[in-house]
Design an enzyme around this catalytic site. Structure first.
Site: not given
Ligand code: 5RP
Length: 230
Positions: A100, A109
């Site tokens: 992530k 997160e």
């Molecule tokens: C942000 C994250 C997001 O959950 C991850 O990048 C996925 O993003 P998206 O749903 O726009 O593809 O970890 O820090």
């Protein structure tokens, strides 16, 4: 109006499946990113229909979206535990290991996921991989004071994330390095990162995810920890 892509449809299908887990009275962790935004919008619809929940958000963007939809957003600094968190991922595998942080929110997160009784990842099929480390780099959040030292410790695998001609800053005011590590021994990589002073967090989620809803061509599959996942 922006056209909805197939992947938008799959993100929304995964979000809709995850939202089914939300019950009256719950305290919900709101993830960050385009997939989490689908979940927030669907939660907003249910709140407008009478669902009584409160939420904490993992980014300013998610807090702003949620509040605009009438969702009560608490300051996480006052919240010791959460019932359920719904968040996206950049990669997820059958062990429910996830990468992530493409959106830069991985530290908040991670803390929110750890505070949660249950963490749900939602994703379209492009995020499913045989083993994490295939596509997405691992983001590492760095204390600005320690920038040069941490970049040296991370080695050649690390590239400082930029926003135009300036270093990208997280909602916490910290730097991010995107790292192309060999994740054959992913647990060892995570431990090595955690041992570097000045590293505040990283995007390897190895223990936090309880269930994933992954949608491909409109079909949602559900992978629960324990069902073949470690
Ligand atoms: C942000 C994250 C997001 O959950 C991850 O990048 C996925 O993003 P998206 O749903 O726009 O593809 O970890 O820090």
């Amino acid at each position: 109006m922006t056209a909805q892509t197939d992947s938008d449809g799959d993100k929304d299908a995964a979000a809709a499946a995850a939202i089914e887990e939300v019950r009256d009275g719950m305290l919900i962790g709101l993830g960050t990113g385009s997939t989490a935004a689908h979940a927030i919008r669907r939660l907003g619809e249910r709140v407008a229909g009478g669902l009584a929940i409160r939420a904490v958000a993992t980014s300013h963007a998610s807090a702003t979206l949620a509040e605009s939809l009438g969702i009560v957003v608490l300051d996480f600094a006052d919240v010791p535990r959460i019932d359920l968190t719904i968040d996206g991922a950049d990669e997820i595998d059958t062990r429910l290991y996830a990468v992530k942080g493409a959106g830069g929110a991985m530290l908040r997160e991670k803390v929110v996921a750890e505070a949660s009784d249950r963490m749900v990842v939602i994703a379209d099929g492009s995020k499913r991989v045989a083993a994490i480390g295939t596509k997405a780099p691992v983001p590492v959040e760095i204390l600005p004071f320690a920038r040069a030292f941490v970049l040296r410790a991370l080695g050649e695998a690390a590239v400082l994330r930029m926003a135009g001609d300036r270093p990208y800053l997280t909602d916490n005011g910290n730097l991010v390095a995107d790292c192309r590590f060999d994740l054959a021994d992913v647990v060892a990589v995570a431990r090595r990162l955690e041992a570097i002073p000045g590293v505040l967090g990283h995007g390897l989620f190895l223990d936090q995810v309880d269930v994933a809803y992954i949608a491909e061509a409109g079909v949602v599959s559900r992978l629960e920890r324990g069902d073949g996942a470690s």
